[in-house]
Design an enzyme around this catalytic site. Sequence first.
Site, mmCIF file in Angstrom:
data_model
loop_
_atom_site.group_PDB
_atom_site.id
_atom_site.type_symbol
_atom_site.label_atom_id
_atom_site.label_comp_id
_atom_site.label_asym_id
_atom_site.label_seq_id
_atom_site.Cartn_x
_atom_site.Cartn_y
_atom_site.Cartn_z
ATOM 1 N N HIS A 1 19.359 -41.769 67.994
ATOM 2 C CA HIS A 1 18.312 -42.863 68.288
ATOM 3 C C HIS A 1 17.927 -43.208 67.005
ATOM 4 O O HIS A 1 17.876 -42.691 65.951
ATOM 5 C CB HIS A 1 17.056 -42.399 68.887
ATOM 6 N N ASP B 1 15.329 -41.206 65.320
ATOM 7 C CA ASP B 1 15.712 -40.042 64.906
ATOM 8 C C ASP B 1 15.792 -40.052 63.361
ATOM 9 O O ASP B 1 15.582 -38.837 62.798
ATOM 10 C CB ASP B 1 16.972 -39.516 65.628
HETATM 11 C C1 XLS Z 1 15.927 -37.699 77.874
HETATM 12 C C2 XLS Z 1 17.485 -38.527 77.498
HETATM 13 C C3 XLS Z 1 17.716 -38.933 76.270
HETATM 14 C C4 XLS Z 1 18.783 -39.805 76.184
HETATM 15 C C5 XLS Z 1 18.809 -40.696 75.093
HETATM 16 O O1 XLS Z 1 15.835 -37.300 78.793
HETATM 17 O O2 XLS Z 1 18.166 -37.506 77.971
HETATM 18 O O3 XLS Z 1 17.645 -37.922 75.217
HETATM 19 O O4 XLS Z 1 19.946 -39.070 76.329
HETATM 20 O O5 XLS Z 1 17.674 -41.531 75.018
#
Ligand code: XLS
Length: 437
Positions: free
Chosen positions: A101, A104
Amino acid sequence: MAEHFPGISRIEYEGPKSRNPLAFKHYNPDELVEGKTLRDLLRYSVCYWHTFRGTGSDPFGSGTMLRPWDDGTESLDNAVRRVDAAFEFISKLGAPYYCFHDRDVAPEGATLRESNHNLDVVVQALKAAQERTGVKLLWGTANLFSHPRYMHGAATSCNADVFAYAAAQVKKAIEVTYELGGENYVFWGGREGYMNLYNTNMQRELDHLARFMHMASNHARTIGFKGQFLFEPKPKEPTKHQYDFDAAACLNFLRAYGLLDRVKLNIETNHATLAGHTMMHELEYSRMQGVLGSIDANTGDLLLGWDTDQFPTDIYLTTQCMLVILKQGGLAPGGINFDAKVRRESFEPVDLFYAHIGGMDAFARGAKIAAAIRRDKVLEEVIQKRYASYDDGIGRKIELGSVHFTDLEAYMLEKGNPEPNSSGRQELLENIINDYL
Ligand code: XLS
Ligand code: NI
Ligand code: NI
């Protein structure tokens, strides 16, 4: 460049007899399964958020993770140093891909302009690290859920300025994904859902979400990004009801709003189980409708009702996943992204290796077992026989649409009773699958 995982060298395949915990027992990247190397079939990816940003904090206590390269600040220097640690980890592990993301990898600034600048700085470090190591970007995405501005959602927020902010953030995230050669871009709902229908105009919120996804894909076209868009189903958490509830709800949304030609699905195990489905159900449902794009590999806990995001180690689970993935001929340009986190008590850096090695071995085993089941046509023949009454005669006519209720009534009046049923043989099949494990 400082070494962040000293004493750990590149993880090698040593075969099933090895007792080395820092070696693969089943994932031999060069091994062929159904004509593809495991490397190309599985397309493993490490996720940045859990693996490099997870602290181990929970509602009852603060972080536990030891990450010597991380000074715990939100500084840009720290973010850039973390990139080095991340790429050392991913390349020692031998995973060909990673996912992130925007927030991140780079700290959120005081303004959008500052956040974009921070992202640009870290993206240059990511780009250099990709070139240095050969690790590639499977997908990028934007974090539209952590900042307080997104309390009511992003594209589905009741506040139009928040929609605009989210659009600007996703515009930038798509641009950096493109710059880094990302092969996909993911939309996960975050807070796109509701807590209470008394204050919610569901119709408007869904219209806005669709408008947002159209704008995103239009912008991608404008800048020349050819990657695949993926919508990730999840039924609840953080909101009570997420609009991307499950594969069926996502498909209906994409179809209703004319997005099916642009967006496929990214299916996650723990989200499937939270929705009351098996992962195999979600995968098969997506595959048969041509929208199985990629997977987030993890697993929940049978006794806990939330998204625990554990590493997948259950061979039944990975076999079931691989039965569907092989049926589709693989996932490319998608892949298997470990959207999974080490437990709070597994706080040492080496635990990150154990966790990923376990997941990679589990899927490699699943792939080989599924391929053997498919080679012997164990399920294929049973299913083919089970529906044989539709291959000719009245069944064929039903499938072709060449008979009506009156014809079927005449047919049955004439025949009297249906042909006898045959056994579903569920227990036998479960036994046979066990023979392959
Ligand atoms: C959250 C999601 C997230 C997505 C990406 O539960 O799995 O991590 O994969 O935004
Ligand atoms: Ni996910
Ligand atoms: Ni999740």
